[in-house]
Design a protein around this motif. Structure first.
Motif, mmCIF file in Angstrom:
data_model
loop_
_atom_site.group_PDB
_atom_site.id
_atom_site.type_symbol
_atom_site.label_atom_id
_atom_site.label_comp_id
_atom_site.label_asym_id
_atom_site.label_seq_id
_atom_site.Cartn_x
_atom_site.Cartn_y
_atom_site.Cartn_z
ATOM 1 N N LYS A 145 21.184 53.972 17.922
ATOM 2 C CA LYS A 145 20.638 55.141 18.621
ATOM 3 C C LYS A 145 21.085 55.137 20.077
ATOM 4 C CE LYS A 145 16.505 55.191 15.749
ATOM 5 N NZ LYS A 145 15.042 55.005 15.721
ATOM 6 N N LEU A 146 21.644 56.266 20.502
ATOM 7 C CA LEU A 146 22.034 56.422 21.898
ATOM 8 C C LEU A 146 20.957 57.174 22.674
ATOM 9 C CD1 LEU A 146 25.779 57.409 21.379
ATOM 10 C CD2 LEU A 146 24.846 55.154 21.938
ATOM 11 N N GLY A 147 20.334 58.144 22.026
ATOM 12 C CA GLY A 147 19.287 58.928 22.677
ATOM 13 C C GLY A 147 19.083 60.243 21.980
ATOM 14 N N SER A 148 18.008 60.931 22.360
ATOM 15 C CA SER A 148 17.693 62.203 21.717
ATOM 16 C C SER A 148 17.292 63.251 22.738
ATOM 17 C CB SER A 148 16.568 62.021 20.700
ATOM 18 O OG SER A 148 15.357 61.697 21.349
ATOM 19 N N THR A 149 17.365 64.493 22.290
ATOM 20 C CA THR A 149 16.979 65.638 23.096
ATOM 21 C C THR A 149 16.515 66.731 22.154
ATOM 22 O OG1 THR A 149 17.690 67.135 24.880
ATOM 23 C CG2 THR A 149 19.324 66.621 23.190
ATOM 24 N N ASN A 199 33.904 65.182 22.094
ATOM 25 C CA ASN A 199 32.952 64.086 22.259
ATOM 26 C C ASN A 199 32.189 63.621 21.026
ATOM 27 O OD1 ASN A 199 32.933 63.590 25.278
ATOM 28 N ND2 ASN A 199 32.655 65.799 25.200
ATOM 29 N N VAL A 200 31.969 64.472 20.027
ATOM 30 C CA VAL A 200 31.075 64.109 18.924
ATOM 31 C C VAL A 200 31.552 64.651 17.587
ATOM 32 C CG1 VAL A 200 28.988 63.951 20.369
ATOM 33 C CG2 VAL A 200 29.598 66.136 19.322
ATOM 34 N N VAL A 201 30.949 64.128 16.525
ATOM 35 C CA VAL A 201 31.087 64.676 15.184
ATOM 36 C C VAL A 201 29.728 65.300 14.866
ATOM 37 C CG1 VAL A 201 31.480 64.166 12.751
ATOM 38 C CG2 VAL A 201 32.794 62.962 14.517
ATOM 39 N N LEU A 202 29.731 66.577 14.534
ATOM 40 C CA LEU A 202 28.492 67.337 14.353
ATOM 41 C C LEU A 202 27.935 67.205 12.940
ATOM 42 C CD1 LEU A 202 29.751 70.572 16.140
ATOM 43 C CD2 LEU A 202 28.213 68.848 17.098
ATOM 44 N N VAL A 203 26.612 66.984 12.855
ATOM 45 C CA VAL A 203 25.943 66.881 11.558
ATOM 46 C C VAL A 203 24.695 67.764 11.585
ATOM 47 C CG1 VAL A 203 24.887 65.364 9.853
ATOM 48 C CG2 VAL A 203 26.745 64.507 11.307
ATOM 49 N N ASP A 204 24.631 68.689 10.638
ATOM 50 C CA ASP A 204 23.502 69.609 10.503
ATOM 51 C C ASP A 204 22.545 69.045 9.459
ATOM 52 O OD1 ASP A 204 22.069 72.065 10.895
ATOM 53 O OD2 ASP A 204 22.931 72.810 9.019
ATOM 54 N N THR A 216 15.336 68.715 17.001
ATOM 55 C CA THR A 216 15.553 67.385 17.557
ATOM 56 C C THR A 216 17.029 67.066 17.375
ATOM 57 O OG1 THR A 216 13.314 66.630 17.059
ATOM 58 C CG2 THR A 216 14.992 64.931 17.389
ATOM 59 N N VAL A 217 17.641 66.598 18.427
ATOM 60 C CA VAL A 217 19.054 66.214 18.395
ATOM 61 C C VAL A 217 19.142 64.742 18.761
ATOM 62 C CG1 VAL A 217 21.339 66.593 19.392
ATOM 63 C CG2 VAL A 217 19.799 68.543 19.044
ATOM 64 N N TRP A 218 19.674 63.952 17.839
ATOM 65 C CA TRP A 218 19.915 62.530 18.090
ATOM 66 C C TRP A 218 21.411 62.297 18.182
ATOM 67 C CZ3 TRP A 218 17.497 58.153 19.324
ATOM 68 C CH2 TRP A 218 16.096 58.103 19.205
ATOM 69 N N MET A 219 21.821 61.489 19.124
ATOM 70 C CA MET A 219 23.206 61.044 19.187
ATOM 71 C C MET A 219 23.210 59.564 18.844
ATOM 72 S SD MET A 219 24.761 63.249 22.234
ATOM 73 C CE MET A 219 23.764 64.638 22.710
ATOM 74 N N VAL A 220 24.069 59.220 17.882
ATOM 75 C CA VAL A 220 24.098 57.858 17.354
ATOM 76 C C VAL A 220 25.539 57.414 17.144
ATOM 77 C CG1 VAL A 220 21.888 58.193 16.172
ATOM 78 C CG2 VAL A 220 23.998 58.578 14.921
ATOM 79 N N THR A 221 25.720 56.102 17.193
ATOM 80 C CA THR A 221 27.017 55.527 16.870
ATOM 81 C C THR A 221 26.923 54.902 15.485
ATOM 82 O OG1 THR A 221 27.418 55.055 19.204
ATOM 83 C CG2 THR A 221 28.774 53.875 17.612
ATOM 84 N N PRO A 222 27.740 55.373 14.534
ATOM 85 C CA PRO A 222 27.701 54.783 13.199
ATOM 86 C C PRO A 222 28.586 53.538 13.123
ATOM 87 C CG PRO A 222 29.232 56.604 13.208
ATOM 88 C CD PRO A 222 28.642 56.522 14.594
ATOM 89 N N THR A 223 28.139 52.577 12.317
ATOM 90 C CA THR A 223 28.963 51.411 12.017
ATOM 91 C C THR A 223 28.862 51.143 10.520
ATOM 92 O OG1 THR A 223 27.122 49.938 12.557
ATOM 93 C CG2 THR A 223 28.758 50.294 14.279
ATOM 94 N N ALA A 259 24.622 68.687 30.249
ATOM 95 C CA ALA A 259 24.374 67.658 31.261
ATOM 96 C C ALA A 259 23.490 66.555 30.679
ATOM 97 C CB ALA A 259 23.730 68.271 32.505
ATOM 98 N N GLY A 260 22.450 66.953 29.965
ATOM 99 C CA GLY A 260 21.582 65.968 29.313
ATOM 100 C C GLY A 260 22.308 65.207 28.221
ATOM 101 N N ALA A 261 23.126 65.910 27.445
ATOM 102 C CA ALA A 261 23.887 65.264 26.369
ATOM 103 C C ALA A 261 24.866 64.242 26.943
ATOM 104 C CB ALA A 261 24.629 66.314 25.548
ATOM 105 N N ASN A 262 25.490 64.575 28.046
ATOM 106 C CA ASN A 262 26.424 63.637 28.676
ATOM 107 C C ASN A 262 25.710 62.385 29.184
ATOM 108 O OD1 ASN A 262 28.897 64.928 28.230
ATOM 109 N ND2 ASN A 262 28.550 66.304 29.956
ATOM 110 N N GLN A 263 24.467 62.542 29.653
ATOM 111 C CA GLN A 263 23.689 61.367 30.067
ATOM 112 C C GLN A 263 23.416 60.459 28.866
ATOM 113 O OE1 GLN A 263 20.266 63.114 32.071
ATOM 114 N NE2 GLN A 263 21.126 62.494 34.046
ATOM 115 N N ILE A 264 23.121 61.069 27.717
ATOM 116 C CA ILE A 264 22.879 60.282 26.509
ATOM 117 C C ILE A 264 24.155 59.555 26.102
ATOM 118 C CG2 ILE A 264 22.366 60.428 24.036
ATOM 119 C CD1 ILE A 264 20.455 62.777 24.770
ATOM 120 N N LEU A 265 25.281 60.253 26.121
ATOM 121 C CA LEU A 265 26.551 59.637 25.733
ATOM 122 C C LEU A 265 26.963 58.515 26.669
ATOM 123 C CD1 LEU A 265 28.747 62.593 24.455
ATOM 124 C CD2 LEU A 265 27.389 60.959 23.137
ATOM 125 N N ALA A 266 26.465 58.528 27.894
ATOM 126 C CA ALA A 266 26.761 57.461 28.838
ATOM 127 C C ALA A 266 26.187 56.124 28.350
ATOM 128 C CB ALA A 266 26.208 57.799 30.222
#
Length: 154
Positions: free
Chosen positions: A128-132, A75-80, A111-118, A144-151
């Motif tokens: 920004k898709l969302g954070s947790t 589902n994702v590319v991980l960035v530390d 803090t974990v942010w999920m984002v779509t890069p362009t 479960a929370g991460a999947n809601q963000i990816l939705a």
């Protein structure tokens, strides 16, 4: 009985090895290129790796688990994005992490942010898709929370 114990140890060992095979990128530009090619969002993990108890707990309870490894690979590319106190990061990495911390208004760790890069004019921008953050309950609850963000991904 010995065979059962040995089999369980092998299975658990292989799960641990699988979880350790994840690639956590530190170069956001390189990770963004991969994400754009694979059409996957980025998972930005803002952490204080050597001092933040909740960050260490999130890594131990979620990020090192086989369920997370399987999910992340699909589902994702991980960035530390680390903000350590005891170890020194390169000036370039420190600058990159500080800029992203400001861009995403990170005020606490983890803090974990999920984002779509362009890519726009050879410069990366992020939707920004969302954070947790830390979520009690192990990988199932966190995912479960991460999947809601990816939705929210278009």
């Amino acid at each position: 009985m010995k065979k059962i114990v040995l089999t369980l140890l092998l299975v658990l060992g292989s799960m641990t090895i699988e979880a350790q095979e994840l690639t956590w990128h530190t170069d956001v530009n390189k990770a963004s290129e991969i994400a754009i090619k694979t059409k996957k969002p980025l998972l930005f993990f803002f952490t204080g790796s050597d001092w933040c108890g909740w960050c260490i707990r999130l890594q131990k309870e979620v990020f090192t688990k086989p369920e997370f490894a399987t999910w992340a690979k699909e589902n994702v590319v991980l960035v530390d994005l680390d903000f350590p106190r005891r170890k020194q990061l390169s000036p370039e990495l420190t600058k990159q992490n500080n800029e992203l911390q400001q861009m995403f208004a990170v005020r606490g760790y983890p803090t974990v942010w999920m984002v779509t890069p362009t890519m726009v004019d050879k410069k990366v921008s992020f939707e920004k898709l969302g954070s947790t953050g830390y979520v009690a309950g192990g990988p199932e609850k966190w995912l479960a929370g991460a999947n809601q963000i990816l939705a929210n991904k278009k």
